[in-house]
Design a protein around this motif. Sequence first.
Motif, mmCIF file in Angstrom:
data_model
loop_
_atom_site.group_PDB
_atom_site.id
_atom_site.type_symbol
_atom_site.label_atom_id
_atom_site.label_comp_id
_atom_site.label_asym_id
_atom_site.label_seq_id
_atom_site.Cartn_x
_atom_site.Cartn_y
_atom_site.Cartn_z
ATOM 1 N N LYS A 1 10.610 -18.763 3.362
ATOM 2 C CA LYS A 1 9.237 -18.291 3.217
ATOM 3 C C LYS A 1 8.246 -19.440 3.069
ATOM 4 O O LYS A 1 7.047 -19.213 2.872
ATOM 5 N N GLY A 2 8.749 -20.681 3.110
ATOM 6 C CA GLY A 2 7.867 -21.835 2.977
ATOM 7 C C GLY A 2 7.346 -22.036 1.566
ATOM 8 O O GLY A 2 6.295 -22.648 1.359
ATOM 9 N N LEU A 3 8.109 -21.545 0.568
ATOM 10 C CA LEU A 3 7.704 -21.657 -0.834
ATOM 11 C C LEU A 3 8.472 -22.777 -1.513
ATOM 12 O O LEU A 3 9.674 -22.958 -1.282
ATOM 13 N N LEU A 4 7.783 -23.532 -2.360
ATOM 14 C CA LEU A 4 8.419 -24.646 -3.055
ATOM 15 C C LEU A 4 9.222 -24.132 -4.248
ATOM 16 O O LEU A 4 8.753 -23.300 -5.023
ATOM 17 N N PHE A 5 10.430 -24.677 -4.397
ATOM 18 C CA PHE A 5 11.377 -24.195 -5.398
ATOM 19 C C PHE A 5 12.177 -25.383 -5.917
ATOM 20 O O PHE A 5 12.562 -26.264 -5.144
ATOM 21 N N PRO B 1 -0.165 -16.819 -2.572
ATOM 22 C CA PRO B 1 -1.161 -17.821 -2.162
ATOM 23 C C PRO B 1 -1.508 -18.860 -3.222
ATOM 24 O O PRO B 1 -1.944 -19.956 -2.874
ATOM 25 N N HIS B 2 -1.305 -18.549 -4.491
ATOM 26 C CA HIS B 2 -1.709 -19.479 -5.545
ATOM 27 C C HIS B 2 -0.533 -20.274 -6.141
ATOM 28 O O HIS B 2 -0.755 -21.218 -6.893
ATOM 29 N N MET B 3 0.701 -19.891 -5.814
ATOM 30 C CA MET B 3 1.863 -20.528 -6.419
ATOM 31 C C MET B 3 2.089 -21.943 -5.899
ATOM 32 O O MET B 3 2.161 -22.167 -4.689
ATOM 33 N N LYS B 4 2.183 -22.883 -6.824
ATOM 34 C CA LYS B 4 2.502 -24.259 -6.463
ATOM 35 C C LYS B 4 4.013 -24.474 -6.390
ATOM 36 O O LYS B 4 4.508 -25.159 -5.501
ATOM 37 N N VAL B 5 4.732 -23.913 -7.371
ATOM 38 C CA VAL B 5 6.176 -24.131 -7.401
ATOM 39 C C VAL B 5 6.849 -23.069 -8.266
ATOM 40 O O VAL B 5 6.301 -22.612 -9.263
ATOM 41 N N PHE B 6 8.037 -22.672 -7.833
ATOM 42 C CA PHE B 6 8.903 -21.791 -8.613
ATOM 43 C C PHE B 6 9.967 -22.663 -9.284
ATOM 44 O O PHE B 6 10.604 -23.489 -8.617
ATOM 45 N N LEU B 7 10.182 -22.449 -10.577
ATOM 46 C CA LEU B 7 11.167 -23.217 -11.331
ATOM 47 C C LEU B 7 12.345 -22.338 -11.711
ATOM 48 O O LEU B 7 12.161 -21.164 -12.058
ATOM 49 N N ASP C 1 10.450 -33.676 -7.303
ATOM 50 C CA ASP C 1 9.416 -33.189 -6.399
ATOM 51 C C ASP C 1 10.000 -32.045 -5.581
ATOM 52 O O ASP C 1 11.109 -32.160 -5.054
ATOM 53 N N PRO C 2 9.291 -30.922 -5.487
ATOM 54 C CA PRO C 2 9.825 -29.774 -4.746
ATOM 55 C C PRO C 2 10.212 -30.104 -3.302
ATOM 56 O O PRO C 2 11.147 -29.504 -2.757
#
Length: 501
Positions: free
Chosen positions: A290-294, A267-273, A311-312
Amino acid sequence: MMRELDWINSRARLFPHDEAIVDAELNDSWSFQQLNERAILIATFFREKGVKKGDRVALLSPNHISYFDFLFACIKIGAIFVPLNWRLSKDEMDYVLSDANPKIIGIHQYFNKKFSWIEEDYYVLNIEDNHYVNDLINISQAFIPEESLNESDPLAMIYTGGTTGKPKGAVLSHRSILWNALNTIVSWNLTDEEATITTLPMFHTGGLNALIVPVLLAGGKVIVTDDFEPKKAVEDLIKHKCTIVLFVPTMYHMIIKTDAFRTSNFPHMKVFLSGGAPCPLNIYDAFEQKGLLFKEGYGLTEAGPNNFYIDPEEAKHKRGSVGKPMVFNDIKIINDNGQEVDINEVGELCLRGNHSFEFYWNKEEETKKTKIDGWLHTGDLARKDKDGFVYIVGRKKEMIISGGENIYPLEIEHWLSSLEGINEVAVVGIPHDKWGEAVAAFVSFNKGKQFNEQELQEYCSRKLSSYKIPKKFFVIDELPKTHVGKIDKKSLVQQYSNTFA
């Protein structure tokens, strides 16, 4: 003196009680004020032991609060911080120490036995636990920082591999590290609300400089853990409400296979690098589902290691791209004649900016070959599309990247060639789902000689670090050759590319 270089002191003055560092294993934590006070203790101790501006102080430790103690102490007194790669063999470590010649070496108790021989030649500070600084010295007077410190003075020296296998000390100045952090903060929009966890080894520039220094400079929080276990990494990200994190592709490969990843929504993650090596596209798929930014990044010890921003949301459509140059650095892609290449044409990537390293320690000629007219020649091959997005497509040299570690084939080839009975040898990187690339050795024997795979691995272990030992040995009668008589490594890679599939 440029007092503004001591930014940890400024953070402590402005935001003394803000949490800065958390030990994920022991749940110890330190505010910026406590972090600064620890650095003053270590700096005072260094001075009492005769450390002066320009002297080297080394650290051999798993990820630990001592990395921050040593780095920030060096900022205060002008010493040069040398984080040591604990994965090195004895010969490699001996070479690095001889080259750097540190006045003091901090050794965490975890490595006391393995590196006990170091105490014979160097002054060793034993690090027992998080509270080791309390036993060092009682300060009876106010600490006076180094008065003649300039931004171009060396602050850290991080050893990276050489083309012949000999490590090179890349000297990063106060300017190099500070501008990488400022550039990252501005380009990536980091704030004091950031929280990151570091599982990458902090002797790597990716562990120390990619996120740790930028996040702390922005006023955020760093969670330290000394080992990587995929399920626990996911749990720690959630527990500590992390907003941004950097892993290498090998780590992501393991993470996305865990139930913890599949059932968590972060819930708190903005982006995975992702960094350290090109990232397989199936990892992009796992995060997008999963709808997660990467997104991916690119860097090297000698520059940053942060050089690009994407930009992710754009990364979804520009898969594999590291993006565009950040605000305060420039790039160019050139051909063998030094001319910039056309759109989508492959050439060598060159970088320029205040974040670049100053020089290689004791290697003037190597420095001249790498830094030319202010441009850092990376040896990596890249292309730029019509929209200005950059893609790293390969390596100009034969370097292998396996699990985020740089490996140079020539060193392994030289060692295997020294084994009586081996006729020819070639070492290459073979594509591998987990490690990115796996080290593979191709050997031919002299008549009457024969070694099995276990014998060859045991021989390599006498000289080489574990991650450099080939994962697979192929015995063939004769290695393929090019038309000029050189061993044709390209054909070996093509022929055996599905070995680890």
